[in-house]
Design a protein around this motif. Structure first.
Motif, short mmCIF file in Angstrom:
data_model
loop_
_atom_site.label_atom_id
_atom_site.label_comp_id
_atom_site.label_asym_id
_atom_site.label_seq_id
_atom_site.Cartn_x
_atom_site.Cartn_y
_atom_site.Cartn_z
N LYS B 56 0.80 -1.22 0.00
CA LYS B 56 0.00 0.00 0.00
C LYS B 56 0.84 1.28 0.00
O LYS B 56 0.58 2.20 -0.74
CB LYS B 56 -0.93 0.02 1.20
N MET B 57 1.84 1.30 0.82
CA MET B 57 2.61 2.53 0.97
C MET B 57 3.59 2.74 -0.17
O MET B 57 3.91 3.86 -0.52
CB MET B 57 3.34 2.51 2.32
N THR B 58 4.04 1.68 -0.74
CA THR B 58 5.11 1.84 -1.72
C THR B 58 4.57 2.16 -3.11
O THR B 58 5.11 3.03 -3.78
CB THR B 58 5.94 0.55 -1.82
N ASP B 59 3.48 1.52 -3.51
CA ASP B 59 3.12 1.63 -4.92
C ASP B 59 1.60 1.65 -5.07
O ASP B 59 0.90 0.87 -4.45
CB ASP B 59 3.71 0.42 -5.65
N ALA B 60 1.12 2.51 -5.94
CA ALA B 60 -0.32 2.57 -6.17
C ALA B 60 -0.74 1.59 -7.26
O ALA B 60 -1.90 1.34 -7.46
CB ALA B 60 -0.75 3.96 -6.55
N HIS B 61 0.23 1.09 -8.01
CA HIS B 61 -0.12 0.19 -9.11
C HIS B 61 -0.30 -1.22 -8.62
O HIS B 61 0.46 -1.71 -7.79
CB HIS B 61 0.98 0.24 -10.17
N LEU B 62 -1.30 -1.86 -9.15
CA LEU B 62 -1.59 -3.22 -8.73
C LEU B 62 -1.47 -4.14 -9.93
O LEU B 62 -1.55 -3.70 -11.07
CB LEU B 62 -3.01 -3.32 -8.19
N SER B 63 -1.31 -5.38 -9.65
CA SER B 63 -1.26 -6.35 -10.74
C SER B 63 -2.67 -6.55 -11.29
O SER B 63 -3.66 -6.14 -10.69
CB SER B 63 -0.70 -7.66 -10.24
N VAL B 64 -2.77 -7.21 -12.41
CA VAL B 64 -4.06 -7.42 -13.05
C VAL B 64 -5.00 -8.19 -12.12
O VAL B 64 -6.16 -7.82 -11.94
CB VAL B 64 -3.89 -8.22 -14.35
N GLU B 65 -4.45 -9.25 -11.53
CA GLU B 65 -5.28 -10.06 -10.65
C GLU B 65 -5.89 -9.21 -9.55
O GLU B 65 -7.08 -9.27 -9.27
CB GLU B 65 -4.46 -11.18 -9.97
N GLU B 66 -5.01 -8.39 -8.98
CA GLU B 66 -5.49 -7.59 -7.86
C GLU B 66 -6.53 -6.59 -8.31
O GLU B 66 -7.53 -6.37 -7.64
CB GLU B 66 -4.31 -6.90 -7.19
N CYS B 67 -6.28 -6.01 -9.46
CA CYS B 67 -7.26 -5.06 -9.99
C CYS B 67 -8.59 -5.74 -10.21
O CYS B 67 -9.65 -5.22 -9.83
CB CYS B 67 -6.78 -4.47 -11.30
N VAL B 68 -8.52 -6.92 -10.85
CA VAL B 68 -9.76 -7.62 -11.16
C VAL B 68 -10.50 -7.99 -9.87
O VAL B 68 -11.71 -7.81 -9.77
CB VAL B 68 -9.45 -8.87 -12.01
N THR B 69 -9.74 -8.46 -8.91
CA THR B 69 -10.36 -8.81 -7.64
C THR B 69 -11.05 -7.60 -7.04
O THR B 69 -12.20 -7.66 -6.58
CB THR B 69 -9.30 -9.29 -6.63
N GLN B 70 -10.33 -6.49 -7.11
CA GLN B 70 -10.87 -5.25 -6.59
C GLN B 70 -12.15 -4.86 -7.32
O GLN B 70 -13.15 -4.49 -6.72
CB GLN B 70 -9.80 -4.16 -6.76
N VAL B 71 -12.09 -4.98 -8.65
CA VAL B 71 -13.25 -4.65 -9.47
C VAL B 71 -14.43 -5.52 -9.08
O VAL B 71 -15.54 -5.05 -8.86
CB VAL B 71 -12.92 -4.85 -10.96
N GLN B 72 -14.15 -6.82 -8.98
CA GLN B 72 -15.22 -7.75 -8.63
C GLN B 72 -15.85 -7.36 -7.31
O GLN B 72 -17.07 -7.33 -7.16
CB GLN B 72 -14.64 -9.17 -8.49
N GLU B 73 -14.98 -7.02 -6.37
CA GLU B 73 -15.48 -6.71 -5.05
C GLU B 73 -16.38 -5.48 -5.07
O GLU B 73 -17.49 -5.48 -4.54
CB GLU B 73 -14.31 -6.48 -4.10
N ILE B 74 -15.90 -4.44 -5.72
CA ILE B 74 -16.66 -3.19 -5.74
C ILE B 74 -17.98 -3.38 -6.47
O ILE B 74 -19.04 -2.99 -5.98
CB ILE B 74 -15.83 -2.09 -6.44
N LEU B 75 -17.90 -4.01 -7.65
CA LEU B 75 -19.12 -4.11 -8.46
C LEU B 75 -20.12 -5.09 -7.84
O LEU B 75 -21.32 -4.86 -7.91
CB LEU B 75 -18.78 -4.50 -9.89
N ARG B 76 -19.63 -6.16 -7.29
CA ARG B 76 -20.55 -7.10 -6.67
C ARG B 76 -21.30 -6.43 -5.53
O ARG B 76 -22.50 -6.63 -5.35
CB ARG B 76 -19.80 -8.32 -6.12
N GLU B 77 -20.55 -5.67 -4.77
CA GLU B 77 -21.18 -4.91 -3.69
C GLU B 77 -22.31 -4.05 -4.25
O GLU B 77 -23.41 -3.98 -3.71
CB GLU B 77 -20.11 -4.04 -3.02
N ARG B 78 -22.03 -3.45 -5.37
CA ARG B 78 -22.99 -2.53 -5.98
C ARG B 78 -24.22 -3.28 -6.51
O ARG B 78 -25.35 -2.84 -6.32
CB ARG B 78 -22.30 -1.79 -7.12
N PHE B 79 -23.99 -4.42 -7.17
CA PHE B 79 -25.11 -5.12 -7.80
C PHE B 79 -25.95 -5.91 -6.79
O PHE B 79 -27.16 -5.95 -6.88
CB PHE B 79 -24.61 -6.10 -8.87
#
Lengths: 586, 483
Positions: B56-79
């Motif tokens: 978290k502190m070192t880098d704002a860039h995430l790997s694809v997996e992490e991004c996708v996981t994040q996306v899934q989490e946010i959108l699932r919450e929404r839907f």
């Protein structure tokens, strides 16, 4: 001579019992010679309430000096009474344990048996009351009582003899209290004893109305109690004189009040009671006891007994038991000779198959000593004819009153009087509201609600500088539209394309069949055809069913249960013309 | 992996994500061992949390997996969890009306009653929740308002409803979670409690009645009468908010109950147009600004469901069918579940597939699972329906029809024993493809019990087209006009 009256009363107390009871339970020697009574009327007045002064009787109440003295006496006697109540509390519980147990078991298995038990208890109570009453007041009569205690009775009587003398009402209460709490359906957990019903207090105080519109809104809320009830003067007068005369005469009676909702029935009765209470407070009329029950506020008609009993004595009892207690109370001379005024709201809810609740309510006032006035309220004018069997309707009698729906002038007057010089409405606006409501229902609640909504609309549109700050025609119109216009048209306009098509298909199928009903399967064929005409992809059956269900959930269509699938029958809940009109508009 | 990503990019159209940046690829190499072990996003969540906190502190860039996981989490919450939007599109007026109303109850102690009416999925509950969220932000309200939430599907009679109210209000006859006293006592207790209160001193109570129409079916409408009566008399201030989808709800109320109701109704009938609908879909799919990986979010947001003819058509079809939020969310959920680390984008094909799933016919799908014999029986029933114009039939008639077919032209099928036919028939009944006629008594022998077919012709024909290895003569039989 006045100071003597209470004494004489005490003397006479024992005689006052129902003759039969007296003969049964009391040796003749116990009663003072009847020659002491100057008139038979006096005897009736003074029965069974040695602690009550003469002032209670209507005749003597008219004299100022008599009132003063007797009220003082009353106060003292009451004080004395209360102390004794407290003293004897524990003692009482111990003494009657066996009898209590007995009662409980009997009440659970057999009604008849309970009746019998109650009677024997009644006797005991009466005896106690008499003896106590006599004993407490005058030394002379106490001696007499003591000598007379050799009645052919068993244990409880012996114990009674030992006890402190008390007045009869408190006796009754104390005697039954342990038993009652035991009786309340032992299987369910009981309300904790100390529980007080209350809503927690606000942590911050409620804000007061800040401007004219808010002030108007507060005044127009149905809940705010108006200073007077305009437009119901005649009804008020009738009810007032009816109840007042009954109280003055010390008799009982029934009155039936009918009228559509929102015509001020309950409000008028409450107003009457407030006035009478005021009159009683300044001693213009004898004091009375007002209690109120509402058919809608109980879970079952027999709860009426429980609530009446609780409001009269503060004691809880099961329905059967309360009925027995009330029966006894009203067939015997009223304690302290106070008239009881009972308001029964939403009377039709008290209907049972045998109608015994209604029967009792109307029968009690006819008892000789009951001093019960029953005011009943219901919506329908012909309720007695429609749902009551003859013996009930006959006891209700013919004292009836019906509240007519308010006319527009009356509604206008009501609003004006409520607003009471708060200038928030234009005259025309008020007239529009009252005319509209009068034409629809004549319901004052509706009228007030519309006005309240109009003030809100006005407040929100007040940003426009042109507005005078008053509620005008446009605001009122908007409020009226909100409340009275049907949403079906808008709902159809806002429906999705397939839903609209489906409605059209339903109508087309109805026309083809010449009926007002069709199965989904039939409508679906039409729907597919319409889809093709409109150039849309035809929908599958599942989707068609889903569309149909959505329309059914809004009640634009009436449907059979959905498990019937394609076989379910469909009807339209709106007129076909309305549907076509709303579909055409866009 | 490189190959796969570039492939995804060149496929074009709907790509979300875009090229990997060098820094990220390095990161990716670092915990590649971990990534390989992840198959789905569920498995990925655990690992993600660990790496997330580390980096978290070192880098704002995430790997694809992490991004996708994040996306899934946010959108699932929404839907699925129906996360509340910041502001309600198209419902501003209703929001204001309700907010003002409830605020007056909370602040001024004015009693009110209101009904929120709208079709299923129109956002009634969302409106109420949004209003409550906004309302509770005010300090003055927060400390004062008591809330009672009831649902007509849960509180099926007044007895249960009263217990629930008492429990939620924490009146004094509640110990722990248990409410003491009988039904009558509870009612008396609650009414007494409300009666004792008054406008200026007691805390206002908000009653929310979900599925309001079901409360109107309770005996005598006791609960409604009392709630509305309290709201119209000088007792503790209450606000009664009913949610329902029935437009005719007022007709359900008894006249004395109706008179006590203030007749305020808030209708949620939205005239959403298709452009607005498209906008809403995009909004639902787009990532928020505070997404950890800014570039990923930007690529996702610009790439999601852009102007593609077939996508728009599919969405248009969906919009034509229904405008509600829930079915839209269901559609998007299908799309989202096809997003993975190897394919970090919502492509047009995904949406088309999702829409196909949404629109496919349930009964026709069931027909695919039947045996040939059962299918033949269904066809025989269809012919019977044609001949007798929808009159009910029984097993014997169906069997005869089937035998006629066998005698005339069948070369692939042979006759079955009666018990076998019977069994097949019973299976069809269990699947509710046929159902007995209402009046027919259970006493009649099974063979003669009258039945109706619960399928439409179009469903049968559609199923036959797709049925794997369906014999040609059966197909022909089904298509022929008369058996």
């Amino acid at each position: 001579t006045f100071s003597l009256t209470p004494l004489r009363k005490a003397h006479r107390g024992p005689v006052a019992q129902d003759p039969a009871v007296v003969l049964n339970k009391l040796s003749i020697s116990d009663s003072p010679p009847p020659s002491r009574d100057h008139s038979s009327r006096a005897e009736v007045d003074n029965e069974n309430s040695p602690m009550l002064p003469v002032a209670m009787t209507p005749r003597s109440s008219k004299r100022k000096s008599a009132q003063l003295v007797s009220s003082r006496i009353r106060k003292q006697l009451n004080l004395l009474d209360n102390q004794q109540d407290l003293n004897s509390d524990g003692e009482d519980e111990d003494e009657f344990v066996p009898s209590k147990k007995e009662m409980q078991s009997s009440s659970e298995d057999d009604d008849g048996e309970e009746e019998a038990e109650l009677h024997s208890d009644e006797e005991v109570v009466l005896k106690k009351g008499r003896r106590a009453a006599a004993g407490s007041r005058t030394p002379r009569s106490r001696q007499k009582t003591q000598s007379s205690t050799r009645t052919p009775r068993k244990t409880p009587n012996k114990k009674v003899k030992v006890r402190q003398p008390e007045n009869s009402t408190s006796h009754r209460v104390l005697f039954f209290s342990p038993l009652l709490s035991e009786q309340i359906t032992p299987s369910t957990p009981r309300t904790p004893r100390g529980a007080t019903p209350s809503i927690p207090c606000r942590s911050l105080p409620a804000r007061q109305p800040a401007n004219v519109l808010e002030e108007a809104r507060t005044r127009l809320h149905v809940s705010s109690v108006p200073e007077s009830l305009p437009c119901r003067e005649q009804e008020f007068q009738d009810i007032y004189s009816f109840v007042e005369s009954k109280i003055m005469d010390g008799t009982g009676g029934c009155m039936y009040i009918s009228g559509v909702p929102g015509t001020g029935k309950t409000a008028t009765v409450h107003e009457v009671m407030r006035c009478l209470q005021h009159a009683a407070d300044v001693d213009e009329i004898p004091p009375f006891h007002f209690i109120e029950i509402n058919g809608m506020k109980m879970t079952d008609p027999h709860q009426a007994y429980v609530q009446i009993q609780q409001k009269l004595t503060g004691q809880k009892a099961t329905a059967d038991h309360a009925a027995a207690l009330l029966e006894k109370r009203f067939s015997n001379p009223a304690p302290r000779k106070e008239t009881t005024v009972l308001l029964v709201d939403e009377l039709d809810l008290l209907w049972t198959r045998k109608q015994n609740v209604m029967y009792n309510l109307f029968d009690w006032p006819t008892r000789r000593h009951a001093r019960l006035v029953v005011l009943t309220i219901a919506n329908t004018m012909d309720l007695p004819e429609r749902i009551m069997i003859n013996r009930v309707a006959s006891r209700l009698g013919l004292t009836r009153m019906s509240f007519q729906p308010y006319s527009f002038k009356q509604l206008q007057q009501i609003i004006t009087s409520r607003l009471n010089k708060v200038k928030a409405f234009e005259e025309d606006a008020l007239q529009l509201v009252s005319r509209k409501v009068a034409a629809l229902s004549g319901d004052a609640r509706r009228c007030l609600d519309i006005c309240r909504r109009a003030t809100e609309i006005c407040e929100h549109s007040a940003a426009e500088p042109s507005a005078t700050g008053l509620v005008g025609m446009s605001h009122v119109m908007e409020a009226l539209n909100e409340m009275f216009s049907s949403a079906y048209t808008t709902a159809i306009k806002c429906a999705s394309v397939q839903e609209q098509l489906f409605l059209r298909a339903v109508i087309a199928e109805f026309r083809r069949l010449g009926l007002e009903e069709a199965t989904f399967q039939q409508v679906f064929v039409q729907h597919q055809a319409l889809c093709r005409v409109e150039g849309l992809q035809p929908v599958s059956v599942s989707e068609g069913l889903a569309v149909c269900q959505r329309l059914g959930a809004c009640r634009l269509l009436l449907l059979e249960p959905s498990r019937l699938g394609v076989l379910q029958r469909i009807r339209i809940n709106v007129s076909q013309d309305d549907v076509l009109y709303s579909l055409k508009a866009d | 992996m490189h190959v796969m990503f570039s492939k995804a990019v060149t496929e074009g159209g709907l790509v979300v994500g875009g090229l990997r940046r060098r820094a990220e690829l390095q990161d990716y190499a670092l915990d590649s061992a971990l990534s390989w072990s992840r198959s789905g996003w569920w498995g990925g969540r655990v690992g993600f949390r660990v790496t997330m906190s580390k980096r978290k502190m070192t880098d704002a860039h995430l790997s694809v997996e992490e991004c996708v996981t994040q996306v899934q989490e946010i959108l699932r919450e929404r839907f699925c969890r129906q996360q509340l939007p910041d502001r309600l599109e198209g419902l501003e007026a209703q929001h204001k009306h309700l907010l003002e109303l409830l605020r007056r109850t909370a602040v001024h102690g004015e009693s009110n009653s209101v009904l929120i009416v709208g079709p299923r999925g129109a956002g009634k509950t969302m409106l109420l929740k949004c209003v409550l969220r906004d309302l509770l932000e005010e300090k003055e309200v927060q400390k004062n308002l008591l809330q009672v939430h009831l649902n007509g599907l849960l509180q099926t009679d007044d007895r249960i409803a009263l217990k629930e109210i008492t429990r939620q209000l924490h009146l004094e006859n509640v110990v722990g979670d248990k409410v003491f006293g009988s039904f009558a006592e509870n009612l008396a207790f609650l009414l007494e409690a409300l009666k004792k209160g008054d406008r200026s001193s007691s805390r206002p109570v908000l009653f929310v009645l979900d599925e309001f129409d079901l409360f109107a079916h309770h005996k005598n409408q006791t609960l409604l009468y009392n709630l509305f009566d309290v709201s119209q008399s000088a007792q503790a201030p209450v606000a009664v908010v009913g949610l329902t989808c029935r437009l005719d709800v007022l007709e359900l109320l008894e006249k004395r109950v109706k008179s006590r109701f203030s007749h305020r109704q808030i209708h949620l009938l939205s005239g959403t147009t298709f452009p607005q609908f498209l906008q809403r879909v995009r909004m639902q799919l787009s990532l928020p600004d505070d997404f950890p990986d800014k570039e990923f979010a930007r690529d996702w947001n610009t790439g999601t469901l852009c102007e593609n003819k077939s996508v728009e058509e599919a969405l248009q079809r969906h919009f034509n069918s229904s405008k509600d939020f829930r079915s839209m969310n269901a559609l998007l959920m299908f799309c989202l579940s096809r997003v993975s680390a190897t394919k970090p984008a919502v492509r047009p094909a995904d949406l088309l597939e999702a829409s196909r799933l949404c629109f496919c016919d349930a009964k026709a799908n069931m027909l695919h699972g039947l045996s040939i014999l059962e299918l033949c029986l269904i066809i025989a029933m269809k012919h019977l329906n044609d001949v007798y114009e929808g009159e009910p039939f029984n097993l014997q008639m169906v069997h005869n029809e089937f035998k006629k077919f066998l005698q005339r032209k069948s070369n692939s099928m042979y006759n079955f024993e009666q018990p076998v036919i019977m069994k097949a028939f019973e299976h069809l009944q269990q699947l509710e493809l046929i159902r007995p006629v209402d009046g027919s008594s259970a006493k009649t022998q099974k063979e003669y019990q009258l039945m109706r077919l619960m399928l439409d012709h179009s469903q049968i024909m559609e199923a036959l087209q797709k049925y794997p290895q369906c014999p040609t003569d059966v197909k022909q039989w089904a298509m022929s006009a008369f058996g």
